[in-house]
Design a protein around this motif. Structure first.
Motif, PDB file in Angstrom:
ATOM      1  N   ASN A  12       0.847  -1.182   0.000  1.00  0.00           N
ATOM      2  CA  ASN A  12       0.000   0.000   0.000  1.00  0.00           C
ATOM      3  C   ASN A  12       0.890   1.243   0.000  1.00  0.00           C
ATOM      4  N   LEU A  13       0.983   1.903  -1.157  1.00  0.00           N
ATOM      5  CA  LEU A  13       1.887   3.051  -1.270  1.00  0.00           C
ATOM      6  C   LEU A  13       1.466   4.211  -0.373  1.00  0.00           C
ATOM      7  N   SER A  14       0.179   4.276  -0.051  1.00  0.00           N
ATOM      8  CA  SER A  14      -0.261   5.416   0.758  1.00  0.00           C
ATOM      9  C   SER A  14       0.282   5.340   2.183  1.00  0.00           C
ATOM     10  N   GLY A  32       6.014  15.172  -4.604  1.00  0.00           N
ATOM     11  CA  GLY A  32       6.042  13.749  -4.284  1.00  0.00           C
ATOM     12  C   GLY A  32       5.033  12.995  -5.134  1.00  0.00           C
ATOM     13  N   ALA A  33       5.388  11.782  -5.547  1.00  0.00           N
ATOM     14  CA  ALA A  33       4.505  11.024  -6.446  1.00  0.00           C
ATOM     15  C   ALA A  33       3.159  10.717  -5.800  1.00  0.00           C
ATOM     16  N   LEU A  34       3.127  10.683  -4.478  1.00  0.00           N
ATOM     17  CA  LEU A  34       1.853  10.376  -3.811  1.00  0.00           C
ATOM     18  C   LEU A  34       1.038  11.629  -3.480  1.00  0.00           C
ATOM     19  N   ALA A  35       1.532  12.802  -3.872  1.00  0.00           N
ATOM     20  CA  ALA A  35       0.714  14.011  -3.709  1.00  0.00           C
ATOM     21  C   ALA A  35      -0.554  13.840  -4.537  1.00  0.00           C
ATOM     22  N   ILE A  60      -7.968  18.870 -13.998  1.00  0.00           N
ATOM     23  CA  ILE A  60      -8.043  17.399 -14.078  1.00  0.00           C
ATOM     24  C   ILE A  60      -9.255  16.873 -13.302  1.00  0.00           C
ATOM     25  N   GLY A  61     -10.012  16.003 -13.953  1.00  0.00           N
ATOM     26  CA  GLY A  61     -11.086  15.259 -13.293  1.00  0.00           C
ATOM     27  C   GLY A  61     -12.117  16.146 -12.617  1.00  0.00           C
ATOM     28  N   ASN A  62     -12.766  15.572 -11.602  1.00  0.00           N
ATOM     29  CA  ASN A  62     -13.695  16.348 -10.786  1.00  0.00           C
ATOM     30  C   ASN A  62     -13.163  16.325  -9.352  1.00  0.00           C
ATOM     31  N   ARG A  64     -13.950  14.864  -6.677  1.00  0.00           N
ATOM     32  CA  ARG A  64     -13.793  13.554  -6.008  1.00  0.00           C
ATOM     33  C   ARG A  64     -12.507  12.881  -6.472  1.00  0.00           C
ATOM     34  N   ILE A  65     -12.239  12.968  -7.772  1.00  0.00           N
ATOM     35  CA  ILE A  65     -11.011  12.368  -8.303  1.00  0.00           C
ATOM     36  C   ILE A  65      -9.797  13.113  -7.775  1.00  0.00           C
ATOM     37  N   ARG A  66      -9.914  14.431  -7.729  1.00  0.00           N
ATOM     38  CA  ARG A  66      -8.738  15.215  -7.320  1.00  0.00           C
ATOM     39  C   ARG A  66      -8.393  15.000  -5.843  1.00  0.00           C
ATOM     40  N   MET A  67      -9.401  14.711  -5.037  1.00  0.00           N
ATOM     41  CA  MET A  67      -9.129  14.489  -3.609  1.00  0.00           C
ATOM     42  C   MET A  67      -8.359  13.191  -3.373  1.00  0.00           C
ATOM     43  N   THR A  68      -8.523  12.205  -4.243  1.00  0.00           N
ATOM     44  CA  THR A  68      -7.908  10.896  -3.969  1.00  0.00           C
ATOM     45  C   THR A  68      -6.840  10.500  -4.987  1.00  0.00           C
ATOM     46  N   GLY A  69      -7.008  10.853  -6.230  1.00  0.00           N
ATOM     47  CA  GLY A  69      -6.050  10.456  -7.273  1.00  0.00           C
ATOM     48  C   GLY A  69      -4.712  11.155  -7.045  1.00  0.00           C
ATOM     49  N   VAL A  71      -0.670  12.293  -8.343  1.00  0.00           N
ATOM     50  CA  VAL A  71       0.087  12.717  -9.521  1.00  0.00           C
ATOM     51  C   VAL A  71       0.823  11.505 -10.107  1.00  0.00           C
ATOM     52  N   GLY A  72       1.447  10.716  -9.220  1.00  0.00           N
ATOM     53  CA  GLY A  72       2.185   9.540  -9.688  1.00  0.00           C
ATOM     54  C   GLY A  72       1.273   8.528 -10.361  1.00  0.00           C
ATOM     55  N   GLY A  73       0.091   8.314  -9.790  1.00  0.00           N
ATOM     56  CA  GLY A  73      -0.859   7.361 -10.373  1.00  0.00           C
ATOM     57  C   GLY A  73      -1.317   7.813 -11.744  1.00  0.00           C
ATOM     58  N   ASN A  74      -1.490   9.116 -11.914  1.00  0.00           N
ATOM     59  CA  ASN A  74      -1.896   9.657 -13.211  1.00  0.00           C
ATOM     60  C   ASN A  74      -0.844   9.335 -14.274  1.00  0.00           C
ATOM     61  N   TYR A  82      -5.000  10.884 -20.361  1.00  0.00           N
ATOM     62  CA  TYR A  82      -4.686  11.602 -19.122  1.00  0.00           C
ATOM     63  C   TYR A  82      -3.819  12.828 -19.424  1.00  0.00           C
ATOM     64  N   ASP A  83      -4.024  13.844 -18.609  1.00  0.00           N
ATOM     65  CA  ASP A  83      -3.382  15.139 -18.882  1.00  0.00           C
ATOM     66  C   ASP A  83      -1.995  15.279 -18.283  1.00  0.00           C
ATOM     67  N   GLY A  84      -1.710  14.498 -17.233  1.00  0.00           N
ATOM     68  CA  GLY A  84      -0.444  14.672 -16.524  1.00  0.00           C
ATOM     69  C   GLY A  84       0.784  14.602 -17.410  1.00  0.00           C
ATOM     70  N   LEU A 120       9.478   2.294  -8.658  1.00  0.00           N
ATOM     71  CA  LEU A 120       8.531   3.138  -7.926  1.00  0.00           C
ATOM     72  C   LEU A 120       8.818   4.583  -8.322  1.00  0.00           C
ATOM     73  N   LEU A 121       7.816   5.256  -8.853  1.00  0.00           N
ATOM     74  CA  LEU A 121       7.974   6.690  -9.115  1.00  0.00           C
ATOM     75  C   LEU A 121       7.906   7.389  -7.762  1.00  0.00           C
ATOM     76  N   THR A 122       8.963   8.102  -7.402  1.00  0.00           N
ATOM     77  CA  THR A 122       8.960   8.731  -6.072  1.00  0.00           C
ATOM     78  C   THR A 122       8.635  10.223  -6.129  1.00  0.00           C
ATOM     79  N   ASP A 137      -5.179  23.502 -23.416  1.00  0.00           N
ATOM     80  CA  ASP A 137      -6.558  23.458 -23.909  1.00  0.00           C
ATOM     81  C   ASP A 137      -7.011  22.008 -23.971  1.00  0.00           C
ATOM     82  N   ARG A 138      -8.001  21.667 -23.140  1.00  0.00           N
ATOM     83  CA  ARG A 138      -8.532  20.293 -23.120  1.00  0.00           C
ATOM     84  C   ARG A 138      -9.994  20.282 -23.532  1.00  0.00           C
ATOM     85  N   SER A 139     -10.422  21.368 -24.222  1.00  0.00           N
ATOM     86  CA  SER A 139     -11.838  21.492 -24.543  1.00  0.00           C
ATOM     87  C   SER A 139     -12.303  20.437 -25.552  1.00  0.00           C
TER      88      SER A 139
HETATM   89  C1  LIG Z   1     -14.013   9.741 -13.242  1.00  0.00           C
HETATM   90  C2  LIG Z   1     -12.564  10.021 -13.534  1.00  0.00           C
HETATM   91  C3  LIG Z   1     -12.216  11.186 -14.207  1.00  0.00           C
HETATM   92  C4  LIG Z   1     -10.870  11.453 -14.483  1.00  0.00           C
HETATM   93  N1  LIG Z   1     -10.560  12.579 -15.175  1.00  0.00           N
HETATM   94  C5  LIG Z   1      -9.258  12.818 -15.484  1.00  0.00           C
HETATM   95  C6  LIG Z   1      -8.894  13.982 -16.231  1.00  0.00           C
HETATM   96  O1  LIG Z   1      -9.718  14.814 -16.612  1.00  0.00           O
HETATM   97  N2  LIG Z   1      -7.575  14.155 -16.540  1.00  0.00           N
HETATM   98  C7  LIG Z   1      -6.620  13.270 -16.122  1.00  0.00           C
HETATM   99  O2  LIG Z   1      -5.446  13.470 -16.407  1.00  0.00           O
HETATM  100  N3  LIG Z   1      -6.928  12.176 -15.405  1.00  0.00           N
HETATM  101  C8  LIG Z   1      -8.225  11.937 -15.085  1.00  0.00           C
HETATM  102  N4  LIG Z   1      -8.548  10.824 -14.367  1.00  0.00           N
HETATM  103  C9  LIG Z   1      -7.471   9.923 -13.960  1.00  0.00           C
HETATM  104  C10 LIG Z   1      -6.969  10.213 -12.553  1.00  0.00           C
HETATM  105  O3  LIG Z   1      -6.154  11.367 -12.556  1.00  0.00           O
HETATM  106  C11 LIG Z   1      -6.157   9.001 -12.136  1.00  0.00           C
HETATM  107  O4  LIG Z   1      -7.051   7.900 -12.045  1.00  0.00           O
HETATM  108  C12 LIG Z   1      -5.492   9.172 -10.800  1.00  0.00           C
HETATM  109  O5  LIG Z   1      -4.576  10.243 -10.799  1.00  0.00           O
HETATM  110  C13 LIG Z   1      -4.745   7.892 -10.479  1.00  0.00           C
HETATM  111  O6  LIG Z   1      -4.123   8.051  -9.226  1.00  0.00           O
HETATM  112  P1  LIG Z   1      -4.167   6.859  -8.171  1.00  0.00           P
HETATM  113  O7  LIG Z   1      -3.331   7.287  -7.035  1.00  0.00           O
HETATM  114  O8  LIG Z   1      -5.592   6.452  -7.909  1.00  0.00           O
HETATM  115  O9  LIG Z   1      -3.418   5.717  -8.990  1.00  0.00           O
HETATM  116  P2  LIG Z   1      -3.840   4.199  -9.167  1.00  0.00           P
HETATM  117  O10 LIG Z   1      -5.069   4.137 -10.031  1.00  0.00           O
HETATM  118  O11 LIG Z   1      -3.849   3.543  -7.857  1.00  0.00           O
HETATM  119  O12 LIG Z   1      -2.576   3.686  -9.992  1.00  0.00           O
HETATM  120  C14 LIG Z   1      -2.519   3.733 -11.386  1.00  0.00           C
HETATM  121  C15 LIG Z   1      -1.389   2.802 -11.831  1.00  0.00           C
HETATM  122  O13 LIG Z   1      -0.135   3.388 -11.511  1.00  0.00           O
HETATM  123  C16 LIG Z   1       0.602   2.559 -10.597  1.00  0.00           C
HETATM  124  N5  LIG Z   1       1.216   3.495  -9.655  1.00  0.00           N
HETATM  125  C17 LIG Z   1       0.586   4.420  -8.900  1.00  0.00           C
HETATM  126  N6  LIG Z   1       1.483   5.162  -8.223  1.00  0.00           N
HETATM  127  C18 LIG Z   1       2.711   4.691  -8.561  1.00  0.00           C
HETATM  128  C19 LIG Z   1       4.052   5.066  -8.206  1.00  0.00           C
HETATM  129  N7  LIG Z   1       4.294   6.073  -7.369  1.00  0.00           N
HETATM  130  N8  LIG Z   1       5.082   4.376  -8.740  1.00  0.00           N
HETATM  131  C20 LIG Z   1       4.846   3.356  -9.596  1.00  0.00           C
HETATM  132  N9  LIG Z   1       3.609   2.965  -9.982  1.00  0.00           N
HETATM  133  C21 LIG Z   1       2.546   3.625  -9.473  1.00  0.00           C
HETATM  134  C22 LIG Z   1      -0.421   1.625  -9.971  1.00  0.00           C
HETATM  135  O14 LIG Z   1       0.183   0.413  -9.589  1.00  0.00           O
HETATM  136  C23 LIG Z   1      -1.396   1.432 -11.129  1.00  0.00           C
HETATM  137  O15 LIG Z   1      -0.895   0.508 -12.057  1.00  0.00           O
HETATM  138  C24 LIG Z   1      -9.877  10.537 -14.067  1.00  0.00           C
HETATM  139  C25 LIG Z   1     -10.226   9.380 -13.375  1.00  0.00           C
HETATM  140  C26 LIG Z   1     -11.557   9.113 -13.112  1.00  0.00           C
HETATM  141  C27 LIG Z   1     -11.903   7.843 -12.362  1.00  0.00           C
END
Ligand SMILES: Cc1cc2nc3c(=O)[nH]c(=O)nc-3n(C[C@H](O)[C@H](O)[C@H](O)COP(=O)(O)OP(=O)(O)OC[C@H]3O[C@@H](n4cnc5c(N)ncnc54)[C@H](O)[C@@H]3O)c2cc1C
Length: 219
Positions: A12-14, A32-35, A60-62, A64-69, A71-74, A82-84, A120-122, A137-139
């Motif tokens: 669990n990376l968190s 940090g990648a987990l920001a 990016i996203g809405n 709810r997504i921004r609170m939990t998603g 940067v590293g996961g994106n 994805y925009d990242g 691991l992306l740090t 521009d993501r329109s």
């Molecule tokens: C409804 C919805 C709308 C969205 N809209 C947008 C949008 O408009 N623009 C946009 O860019 N994105 C969008 N997203 C994507 C969103 O930004 C990503 O889902 C989110 O950032 C992923 O982060 P996470 O921590 O949940 O990663 P996870 O989903 O947990 O991980 C994604 C993958 O990366 C791996 N991983 C995660 N962190 C690391 C790390 N540090 N090192 C190595 N591997 C790692 C995981 O093992 C997994 O394979 C949207 C997602 C949803 C569900």
């Protein structure tokens, strides 16, 4: 795991809070990648030193997504819409990986296939420059998205959604129109957006973004 893969051990990376910080390192900011996207959106440091990047990331996203998603996961999800990767690529960010062989740094515009295995992306290091500007521009997503970085006469263009991986072009502003069009690989052609339309929109959006930056408009 959704695809049926099995894993003996899950980490669990968190549980690694040291990877969440956003720090001032002088000529760059280390994110940090987990920001989370929310950490980026609300960071006073980014508001002061990388305001255009922060504003673009906030789209990016809405909420709810921004609170939990994160940067590293994106970045690591390697999703072409994805925009990242596009945003970080045009501003010259570097990705810091921890691998079996130690720390490796890669330009954020690297293709996902070039990321190291078992890594691991740090962190993400974002350069701070008084002269660099960014507009996005993501329109037209998910057909095409375009980010443009401008520093003096040099422009960098990042194209998302239109190919299987983001495409980047860097060159002199006066050459952009012809050189970008010549370098752009054939875009995806499907019912959501034809290749010719995507290609044309890359030209239109990049030109508009450059004009906006030249006029001094915020991103
Ligand atoms: C409804 C919805 C709308 C969205 N809209 C947008 C949008 O408009 N623009 C946009 O860019 N994105 C969008 N997203 C994507 C969103 O930004 C990503 O889902 C989110 O950032 C992923 O982060 P996470 O921590 O949940 O990663 P996870 O989903 O947990 O991980 C994604 C993958 O990366 C791996 N991983 C995660 N962190 C690391 C790390 N540090 N090192 C190595 N591997 C790692 C995981 O093992 C997994 O394979 C949207 C997602 C949803 C569900």
């Amino acid at each position: 795991m959704r695809s049926g893969d099995t894993a003996g051990t899950l980490i669990n990376l968190s549980a690694l809070p040291t990877l969440c910080g956003i720090e001032d390192r002088g000529d760059f900011i280390r994110v940090g990648a987990l920001a989370t996207h929310w950490d980026v959106e609300t960071s006073p440091l980014l508001a002061t030193r990388l305001a255009a990047f922060q504003a673009a990331w906030t789209t990016i996203g809405n909420v709810r997504i921004r609170m939990t998603g994160t940067v590293g996961g994106n970045l690591m999800a390697a999703e072409r819409a994805y925009d990242g990767p596009v945003l970080l690529g045009v501003i010259g960010a570097k990705l810091i990986f921890l691998t079996d062989a130690g720390e490796i740094s890669l330009p954020a515009l690297s293709a996902h296939q070039d990321y190291p295995d078992r890594a691991l992306l740090t962190a993400i290091d974002i350069p701070v420059s008084m002269t660099a500007r960014l507009s996005f521009d993501r329109s037209l997503k998910p057909v095409v998205s375009v980010a443009v970085g401008l520093d003096g006469g040099v422009v960098s263009v990042g194209v998302g959604c239109a190919h299987t991986t983001p495409f980047f072009w860097l060159g002199r502003i006066d050459d952009m129109e012809d050189a970008l069009s010549a370098a752009l690989p054939d875009p995806i052609d499907n019912p959501m957006g034809g290749a010719a339309y995507r290609r044309r929109m890359v030209g239109v959006l990049s030109r508009r973004l450059v004009d906006r930056l030249r006029r001094g408009d915020a991103s």
